[in-house]
Scaffold this motif. Structure first.
Motif, PDB file in Angstrom:
ATOM      1  N   GLU A 131      34.626  81.113   6.756  1.00  0.00           N
ATOM      2  CA  GLU A 131      35.505  81.440   5.633  1.00  0.00           C
ATOM      3  C   GLU A 131      35.284  82.868   5.153  1.00  0.00           C
ATOM      4  O   GLU A 131      36.244  83.616   4.909  1.00  0.00           O
ATOM      5  N   VAL A 132      34.022  83.257   5.020  1.00  0.00           N
ATOM      6  CA  VAL A 132      33.718  84.626   4.589  1.00  0.00           C
ATOM      7  C   VAL A 132      34.232  85.632   5.616  1.00  0.00           C
ATOM      8  O   VAL A 132      34.816  86.664   5.259  1.00  0.00           O
ATOM      9  N   ALA A 133      34.031  85.334   6.899  1.00  0.00           N
ATOM     10  CA  ALA A 133      34.477  86.250   7.949  1.00  0.00           C
ATOM     11  C   ALA A 133      36.001  86.386   7.964  1.00  0.00           C
ATOM     12  O   ALA A 133      36.525  87.454   8.294  1.00  0.00           O
ATOM     13  N   ARG A 134      36.692  85.318   7.607  1.00  0.00           N
ATOM     14  CA  ARG A 134      38.164  85.373   7.571  1.00  0.00           C
ATOM     15  C   ARG A 134      38.672  86.210   6.401  1.00  0.00           C
ATOM     16  O   ARG A 134      39.681  86.920   6.517  1.00  0.00           O
ATOM     17  N   THR A 135      38.005  86.115   5.271  1.00  0.00           N
ATOM     18  CA  THR A 135      38.534  86.694   4.038  1.00  0.00           C
ATOM     19  C   THR A 135      37.945  88.060   3.713  1.00  0.00           C
ATOM     20  O   THR A 135      38.440  88.729   2.795  1.00  0.00           O
ATOM     21  N   SER A 136      36.900  88.482   4.409  1.00  0.00           N
ATOM     22  CA  SER A 136      36.301  89.790   4.167  1.00  0.00           C
ATOM     23  C   SER A 136      36.864  90.797   5.164  1.00  0.00           C
ATOM     24  O   SER A 136      37.479  90.439   6.170  1.00  0.00           O
ATOM     25  N   ILE A 137      36.660  92.048   4.874  1.00  0.00           N
ATOM     26  CA  ILE A 137      37.130  93.110   5.770  1.00  0.00           C
ATOM     27  C   ILE A 137      36.061  93.317   6.845  1.00  0.00           C
ATOM     28  O   ILE A 137      35.224  94.228   6.771  1.00  0.00           O
ATOM     29  N   LEU A 138      36.077  92.446   7.846  1.00  0.00           N
ATOM     30  CA  LEU A 138      35.117  92.515   8.939  1.00  0.00           C
ATOM     31  C   LEU A 138      35.865  92.682  10.256  1.00  0.00           C
ATOM     32  O   LEU A 138      37.033  92.305  10.378  1.00  0.00           O
ATOM     33  N   GLU A 139      35.183  93.206  11.250  1.00  0.00           N
ATOM     34  CA  GLU A 139      35.770  93.313  12.572  1.00  0.00           C
ATOM     35  C   GLU A 139      36.071  91.913  13.126  1.00  0.00           C
ATOM     36  O   GLU A 139      35.332  90.964  12.850  1.00  0.00           O
ATOM     37  N   PRO A 140      37.134  91.757  13.918  1.00  0.00           N
ATOM     38  CA  PRO A 140      37.465  90.445  14.487  1.00  0.00           C
ATOM     39  C   PRO A 140      36.312  89.815  15.277  1.00  0.00           C
ATOM     40  O   PRO A 140      36.164  88.591  15.281  1.00  0.00           O
ATOM     41  N   VAL A 141      35.484  90.636  15.905  1.00  0.00           N
ATOM     42  CA  VAL A 141      34.368  90.081  16.675  1.00  0.00           C
ATOM     43  C   VAL A 141      33.371  89.383  15.762  1.00  0.00           C
ATOM     44  O   VAL A 141      32.699  88.429  16.174  1.00  0.00           O
ATOM     45  N   ARG A 142      33.275  89.820  14.505  1.00  0.00           N
ATOM     46  CA  ARG A 142      32.373  89.161  13.556  1.00  0.00           C
ATOM     47  C   ARG A 142      32.880  87.759  13.217  1.00  0.00           C
ATOM     48  O   ARG A 142      32.095  86.843  13.008  1.00  0.00           O
ATOM     49  N   LEU A 143      34.206  87.592  13.161  1.00  0.00           N
ATOM     50  CA  LEU A 143      34.774  86.252  12.972  1.00  0.00           C
ATOM     51  C   LEU A 143      34.519  85.400  14.203  1.00  0.00           C
ATOM     52  O   LEU A 143      34.165  84.214  14.082  1.00  0.00           O
ATOM     53  N   ALA A 144      34.661  85.990  15.386  1.00  0.00           N
ATOM     54  CA  ALA A 144      34.393  85.242  16.618  1.00  0.00           C
ATOM     55  C   ALA A 144      32.955  84.735  16.643  1.00  0.00           C
ATOM     56  O   ALA A 144      32.694  83.583  17.008  1.00  0.00           O
ATOM     57  N   GLU A 145      32.020  85.582  16.230  1.00  0.00           N
ATOM     58  CA  GLU A 145      30.618  85.159  16.193  1.00  0.00           C
ATOM     59  C   GLU A 145      30.403  84.008  15.222  1.00  0.00           C
ATOM     60  O   GLU A 145      29.666  83.060  15.520  1.00  0.00           O
ATOM     61  N   ALA A 146      31.043  84.090  14.056  1.00  0.00           N
ATOM     62  CA  ALA A 146      30.910  83.005  13.072  1.00  0.00           C
ATOM     63  C   ALA A 146      31.471  81.702  13.631  1.00  0.00           C
ATOM     64  O   ALA A 146      30.888  80.626  13.431  1.00  0.00           O
TER      65      ALA A 146
END
Length: 298
Positions: free
Chosen positions: A206-221
């Motif tokens: 959820e944090v990775a989706r809603t924060s300004i992070l690189e897409p790879v950081r969402l993939a890792e989560a």
């Protein structure tokens, strides 16, 4: 006709934060601090209110620790790193840049607790610091670093107390730290309660989706969440998270080593999922079973 393009020069305050990200030597840091002391009270106020303040404060301070950490252990010299960070801490206190003060204090706690192996001393210092923090964002930086240090030291019950205190704060800054902390909590919880771990890794997603992070950081989560779901006996949910993680990763493909490392982690875990799904076991005795925290170790 067309309206001429407007070129808005970057403010002096923004430039100072940008140069903080570029400090590569002690001389750069001391020059940056000297420049800070030359700012007027009005400029200091703008500096503290800048959108760059949160991230740049941490980058400036963490780089001091990281440059020393990357040296061979025999060449590491931590007292001088602490002294340099103390200069930043003192300058921040004098100018009223509270977030910069918290960032410097956080890096000093990292040196004391992790690099110098004096975790109890770091905890004691953090307990003194916390009442003096002026915002939840500052408190988060202190709680986060001590929680992680306790988890690294396998003092799990204490770690959960500190990490949960940090995660209960209602802040929007430091998305990557909050993502990592939710994953670390899930990793610690999984040691005794596999069924509960996914509720923490889902928060990381959820944090990775809603924060300004690189897409790879969402993939890792999503990779971490998939592992937690698998270990909790929820293979269908695990595969759904895994599929989305792979999609996000491939869509973000680039040539940086960090992307390749993440891809290899996904590939390794895919081998485990395949073996367990097809045969119910891993036949290779040398195969390293993926564990929670796999994607944090990259």
């Amino acid at each position: 006709g067309t309206t001429p393009e407007q070129n808005y020069p970057m403010s002096l305050e923004s430039i100072l934060w940008v140069t903080a990200n570029a400090t590569a030597r002690d001389e750069d840091v001391t020059s940056w601090v000297a420049t800070l002391h030359e700012f007027t009270p009005e400029q200091i106020a703008k500096l503290g209110a800048s959108d760059f303040a949160a991230d740049s404060s941490v980058v400036l301070c963490d780089q001091i620790w990281l440059r020393e950490f990357r040296k061979p252990e025999s060449q590491q010299e931590w007292p001088s790193r602490d002294a340099l960070l103390q200069q930043i801490e003192e300058a921040a206190a004098q100018t009223g840049l509270h977030l910069l003060y918290a960032a410097a204090a956080r890096s000093r706690l990292t040196i004391l607790g992790e690099s110098q192996g004096k975790l109890d001393a770091a905890i004691a210092r953090a307990e003194v610091l916390l009442p003096n923090m002026t915002s939840d964002v500052e408190r988060f930086l202190i709680l986060e670093v001590i929680g992680r240090q306790l988890a690294y030291a396998e003092r799990h019950e204490e770690a959960l107390v500190w990490m949960n205190r940090g995660l209960q704060l209602k802040i929007e800054e430091y998305g990557i730290f909050r993502r990592n902390l939710w994953i670390k909590v899930g990793e610690v919880v999984a040691r005794t309660d596999l069924q509960s771990a996914p509720q923490y890794t889902s928060r990381a997603v959820e944090v990775a989706r809603t924060s300004i992070l690189e897409p790879v950081r969402l993939a890792e989560a999503l990779g971490e969440h998939s592992l937690a779901l698998w270990n909790a006996g929820r293979p269908e949910d695990s595969f759904a998270a895994w599929e989305e993680g792979v999609e996000k990763l491939l869509a973000a493909k680039d040539h940086r080593p960090s992307w390749t490392q993440t891809f290899l982690a996904f590939l390794h875990a895919a081998g485990y999922f395949s073996g367990m799904s097809l045969w119910g076991k891993i036949s290779d005795p040398n195969f390293a079973i993926p564990k929670p925290g796999l994607f944090l170790a990259l």
